[in-house]
Each structure stands twice: as structure tokens, then as C-alpha cells.
Design a protein around this motif. Structure first.
Motif, PDB file in Angstrom:
ATOM      1  N   THR A   1       0.644  -1.399   0.267  1.00  0.00           N
ATOM      2  CA  THR A   1      -0.133   0.093  -0.055  1.00  0.00           C
ATOM      3  C   THR A   1       0.778   0.907   0.428  1.00  0.00           C
ATOM      4  O   THR A   1       0.279   2.252  -0.225  1.00  0.00           O
ATOM      5  CB  THR A   1      -1.237  -0.598   1.263  1.00  0.00           C
ATOM      6  OG1 THR A   1      -0.248  -0.421   2.351  1.00  0.00           O
ATOM      7  CG2 THR A   1      -1.968  -1.185   1.027  1.00  0.00           C
ATOM      8  N   GLN A   2       2.272   1.257  -0.066  1.00  0.00           N
ATOM      9  CA  GLN A   2       3.235   2.389   0.466  1.00  0.00           C
ATOM     10  C   GLN A   2       4.828   2.149   0.252  1.00  0.00           C
ATOM     11  O   GLN A   2       5.207   0.395   0.180  1.00  0.00           O
ATOM     12  CB  GLN A   2       3.098   2.998   1.577  1.00  0.00           C
ATOM     13  CG  GLN A   2       3.609   4.703   1.694  1.00  0.00           C
ATOM     14  CD  GLN A   2       2.934   5.320   0.278  1.00  0.00           C
ATOM     15  OE1 GLN A   2       3.729   5.221  -0.291  1.00  0.00           O
ATOM     16  NE2 GLN A   2       2.181   6.327   1.041  1.00  0.00           N
ATOM     17  N   ALA A   3       5.449   2.739  -0.805  1.00  0.00           N
ATOM     18  CA  ALA A   3       6.657   2.309  -0.990  1.00  0.00           C
ATOM     19  C   ALA A   3       7.143   3.879  -0.584  1.00  0.00           C
ATOM     20  O   ALA A   3       7.539   4.937  -1.268  1.00  0.00           O
ATOM     21  CB  ALA A   3       6.997   1.371  -2.442  1.00  0.00           C
ATOM     22  N   LEU A   4       8.426   3.747  -0.370  1.00  0.00           N
ATOM     23  CA  LEU A   4       9.264   4.662  -0.035  1.00  0.00           C
ATOM     24  C   LEU A   4      11.359   4.151  -0.357  1.00  0.00           C
ATOM     25  O   LEU A   4      11.240   3.286  -0.608  1.00  0.00           O
ATOM     26  CB  LEU A   4       9.741   5.321   1.523  1.00  0.00           C
ATOM     27  CG  LEU A   4       7.948   5.356   2.085  1.00  0.00           C
ATOM     28  CD1 LEU A   4       8.739   5.293   4.047  1.00  0.00           C
ATOM     29  CD2 LEU A   4       7.722   6.233   2.004  1.00  0.00           C
ATOM     30  N   PRO A   5      11.652   5.441  -0.686  1.00  0.00           N
ATOM     31  CA  PRO A   5      12.927   4.968  -1.230  1.00  0.00           C
ATOM     32  C   PRO A   5      13.904   4.574  -0.459  1.00  0.00           C
ATOM     33  O   PRO A   5      13.538   5.114   0.932  1.00  0.00           O
ATOM     34  CB  PRO A   5      13.926   6.720  -1.633  1.00  0.00           C
ATOM     35  CG  PRO A   5      12.463   7.624  -1.106  1.00  0.00           C
ATOM     36  CD  PRO A   5      11.438   7.467  -0.687  1.00  0.00           C
ATOM     37  N   GLY A   6      14.499   3.885  -0.629  1.00  0.00           N
ATOM     38  CA  GLY A   6      16.044   3.567   0.109  1.00  0.00           C
ATOM     39  C   GLY A   6      17.164   3.089   0.543  1.00  0.00           C
ATOM     40  O   GLY A   6      18.213   2.548   0.458  1.00  0.00           O
ATOM     41  N   GLY A   7      17.488   3.751  -1.219  1.00  0.00           N
ATOM     42  CA  GLY A   7      18.757   4.574  -1.210  1.00  0.00           C
ATOM     43  C   GLY A   7      19.379   3.238  -2.974  1.00  0.00           C
ATOM     44  O   GLY A   7      18.581   2.514  -3.004  1.00  0.00           O
ATOM     45  N   GLU A   8      19.927   3.029  -3.545  1.00  0.00           N
ATOM     46  CA  GLU A   8      20.457   2.584  -4.437  1.00  0.00           C
ATOM     47  C   GLU A   8      21.031   1.133  -3.746  1.00  0.00           C
ATOM     48  O   GLU A   8      20.942   0.635  -2.641  1.00  0.00           O
ATOM     49  CB  GLU A   8      22.058   3.249  -4.535  1.00  0.00           C
ATOM     50  CG  GLU A   8      22.148   2.055  -6.213  1.00  0.00           C
ATOM     51  CD  GLU A   8      23.235   2.988  -6.832  1.00  0.00           C
ATOM     52  OE1 GLU A   8      23.558   2.729  -8.054  1.00  0.00           O
ATOM     53  OE2 GLU A   8      24.151   3.073  -5.876  1.00  0.00           O
TER      54      GLU A   8
END
Length: 419
Positions: free
Chosen positions: A108-115
Motif C-alpha cells: 500500500t506504500q513504498a518509500l526510497p531506501g537508497g541504491e
């Protein structure tokens, strides 16, 4: 015949597959800690379908993978769209898909976590090998125009091997194909691919080397980004065609190969010319030579007619004799030059005829090979198509015979290169 089976006691507690799956579904989906869970990982593959966005999250070390789906109602709400090779943090709930007995995370949600670690490793290896010049266009070698022996490296169970064989046989009958089997997926694949390349190098007969596999997810193609495989291709004395089926990202094996194409079939097409095209080129050269000779002979006839006309107009014997002498000399030169050109053209035509003759499929029959057909006229390509006592028609270099099958064997007459 009556079969006797032992009396088997089935436990009363035995459940069906559907029952067990339903129990696991209830256990997982009602677990409070799995209703809203944050998960971090690297996106190894992502595909958009009408129903939603399907992607796979993988551990940095590649030891575990989780299937994820964001339905269409949630995709536009995601702060970060999953992209292959990137590290993200997703929020979702665990659900079980009973038809396949699999669990997946409904995101339901996704956030950036770096390369992502795998993407970072890929970029580091690529930059280091590029700095060494392994991907420079100047290193690319041209493929031979008319190879007689081609080597192929892929999995013996893969459809890619069958595609390569069929394409080479259709385009270039009589071609010798050397097969060096290798794993093309998994942890042992890099070592297997390197060993297969070394076998072809030691054999020394191949003039073109095809390294191929069919399509797959990004994680399935990891072996073609292995530095050992890349360096083995770079150090190959034989021109290499990479026919690795993938949809988007190119592998390091693609970058280092002399020729890169998107499928195994395309690699076979690049390896050899089409026989029909060679025949068309031969006919075109022959026609051009014929027209050039006709044009030159017509020019010579016009010049000869002009000299004869001038000779008839001369009144003085001395001038007549001079023109006769000049005409005789010019005629001698013309004949000598025409003979020389005709001889060169004849030799060139004979060379083309010999070249075409070596490509004639009937020459194969003259060397002792045969074509086997069933009584209905169908070609026999495998012993698995035959039955004992079945009658076959064998076409030889001269004539044909009718035979009957008395024994069957599944052995192949192809060269298999093994260590």
C-alpha cells in the motif's frame, strides 16, 4: 491380471491440499504483526499489468525473495515507484494465493531506501572493467563472412539450444555445430560458463562462438554479470556473439561481446549468412560479368567498323599500308586484352561455381550421408519418431532404398565437448 496392494492405514488427521492451504492462509492473514508490516529490500524485477504492479523484493545477498503486488487502486498512491535495481521500503500485508500455494505482500506504500546493493555491485564492476577498456568498440572483432564451424554455449535443456540448431540448419545447411553445455542460471552458473568457454578455446576448431540463454527475470541473469564470465568472453580468441534474452537491462556479457543481439535465434542469424542470399549474389555477379563482356565486345566491334571505313576512304597505297599495319597491331592488342579479361572472368566465375558447389546440399549425400523419410514422406529427425518394424525410405547420393527398423537408439551423432 489382479494386483495385490497392501492394506494402507490412512490417518484420520490427514487433510487435503486445499485444507492445509486454507489453514496456513488463516494463520498468516490473521496474524496481527503481518497486517501492517514494513519490509526493506532491493527490487530485482518489476512488471506492470492491467490489474496492478507486480515486483520482487530481494535481500542484498540474494538469499531470500518476496513476491509483491500493488493493485491499481494503490499504485498512484505510492511515494516511490518500484524500479529494478533500487532499494526501497514498502508497507503492506501478507496474503496467501491458494491456487499456487504462495504468499505475497499486498503493498500500500513504498518509500526510497537508497541504491540497491546488487545494482551498486553491478555499477562498480562495470566501471572497473570499462576503465580497463574491455567494453571499447575498438576491441570488437568482425565476424567471419562464411564460417564452417560454429560453437554454441547454453543449457542443453533450454529452448535456446533448439532455436539455435533450427536457425543454423535452415540458413546454412551442412554447417558444423559444436555444443559446449553449461548452466545459465544459479550460483554454479558462472563457473560452468567459464569452463564451457575454455572447452571451446582448447578445441580450437570454432570460428564463431555463441553464448546464449532465453529470457528471464533480472535475478536469473546474474551469472552474465559475473566478472569471471565477462573476462572469459573478453579473453576468447574466437569472436563471441551474445544472445541473452532479456527485456530491458543489458548484462556485462552483452557489453564485452563482439556482437550483442536480444535472442538466441538472432545470435544464430548473425553467425552465418543465408544460403539463398549467397546464391542471389552469385547470380547477380554472373549477370553483371555477362553484361560487361557484351558491352566491351560491342565497343570493340564499333571501333573495328570505324577503322574499316577509314581504310576504304584512303586512296594512297602508302597510307593504306600504314593503316593496315596499325589495324593489325590494334587487333592484336584487342585480342590479347580480350583474352586476358575473358580468362580472368572465367577464373572468377569458376571460383564462384566452386564456392556455390561447396554449399550444395546434394554434395552432402555424395559424401555418404543419407536422408531418411517415413513412408508418408515425412523427414526422420529423431529415433523417438520411429517404431520397430516400421518401413523407411533412405535417399542416397544416387538412388534410394527401402529399409525396415529392427532396433532403436536415442544416442546423438552431434559433437558434445566435455572436459
Amino acid at each position: 491380471m489382479t494386483s495385490h496392494l497392501p492394506n494402507l492405514l490412512v490417518p484420520e488427521t490427514a487433510v487435503s491440499v486445499a485444507g492445509l492451504t486454507a489453514s496456513l492462509q488463516t494463520l498468516l492473514e490473521q496474524e496481527e504483526t503481518l497486517q501492517q508490516v514494513w519490509v526493506t529490500g532491493e527490487v530485482s524485477s518489476a512488471s506492470r499489468y492491467p490489474s496492478g504492479l507486480f515486483f520482487t523484493l530481494q535481500d542484498p545477498e540474494g538469499k531470500a525473495a518476496l513476491s509483491c503486488v500493488a493493485w491499481n487502486t494503490s499504485v498512484h498512491k505510492l511515494f516511490k515507484q518500484p524500479v529494478s535495481g533500487e532499494q526501497i521500503v514498502v508497507l503492506g500485508s501478507i496474503r496467501v494465493y491458494p491456487p499456487r500455494g504462495q504468499y505475497q505482500l499486498i503493498v500500500t506504500q513504498a518509500l526510497p531506501g537508497g541504491e540497491g546493493l546488487q545494482a551498486l555491485r553491478y555499477r562498480q564492476i562495470r566501471d572497473r572493467l570499462a576503465a580497463e577498456g574491455l567494453f571499447d568498440p575498438q576491441r570488437k572483432r568482425p565476424l567471419p563472412a562464411h564460417p564452417t564451424i560454429v560453437a554454441a554455449i547454453t543449457s542443453p535443456q533450454a529452448a535456446a539450444w533448439g532455436d539455435i540448431q533450427r536457425t543454423l540448419k535452415r540458413r546454412y545447411p551442412g554447417l558444423k555445430v559444436l555444443f559446449s553445455p553449461a548452466l545459465v542460471q544459479g550460483n554454479q552458473a558462472p563457473e560452468s560458463l567459464v569452463a564451457a568457454i575454455e572447452r571451446v578455446k582448447r578445441d580450437g576448431r570454432a570460428q564463431v562462438l555463441i553464448v546464449a540463454r532465453g529470457g528471464g527475470a533480472t535475478e536469473d541473469l546474474a551469472c552474465f554479470n559475473d566478472e569471471r564470465v565477462v573476462r572469459a568472453i573478453a579473453n576468447s580468441p574466437i569472436p563471441v556473439i551474445a544472445g541473452i534474452g532479456h527485456q530491458r537491462d543489458e548484462t556485462l556479457a552483452d557489453l564485452v561481446a563482439d556482437v550483442c543481439v536480444p535472442t538466441p535465434t538472432a545470435a544464430a542469424v548473425q553467425a552465418v549468412p543465408e544460403l539463398a542470399m549467397l546464391e542471389a549474389e552469385y547470380q547477380e555477379l554472373r549477370e553483371s560479368l555477362h553484361l560487361a563482356m557484351q558491352h566491351r565486345l560491342e565497343q570493340d566491334r564499333d571501333r573495328l567498323r570505324s577503322l574499316r571505313y577509314r581504310l576504304r576512304r584512303l586512296q594512297v597505297d602508302r597510307q593504306i599500308q600504314q593503316e593496315i599495319n596499325a589495324l593489325t597491331w590494334k587487333r592484336h592488342q584487342l585480342i590479347q586484352l580480350s583474352n586476358q579479361r575473358l580468362q580472368n572472368a572465367t577464373q572468377h566465375c569458376q571460383h564462384l561455381q566452386q564456392k556455390l558447389a561447396t554449399l550444395d546440399p546434394h554434395r552432402i549425400l555424395q559424401r555418404g550421408y543419407a536422408i531418411v523419410r517415413q513412408s508418408q514422406g515425412n523427414l526422420v529427425r529423431s529415433s523417438s519418431e520411429l517404431q520397430l518394424e516400421q518401413e523407411l525410405v533412405v535417399e542416397l547420393g544416387q538412388g534410394q532404398v527401402t529399409v525396415k527398423v529392427t532396433g532403436l537408439s536415442n544416442s546423438s551423432n552431434r559433437d558434445i565437448l566435455n572436459t
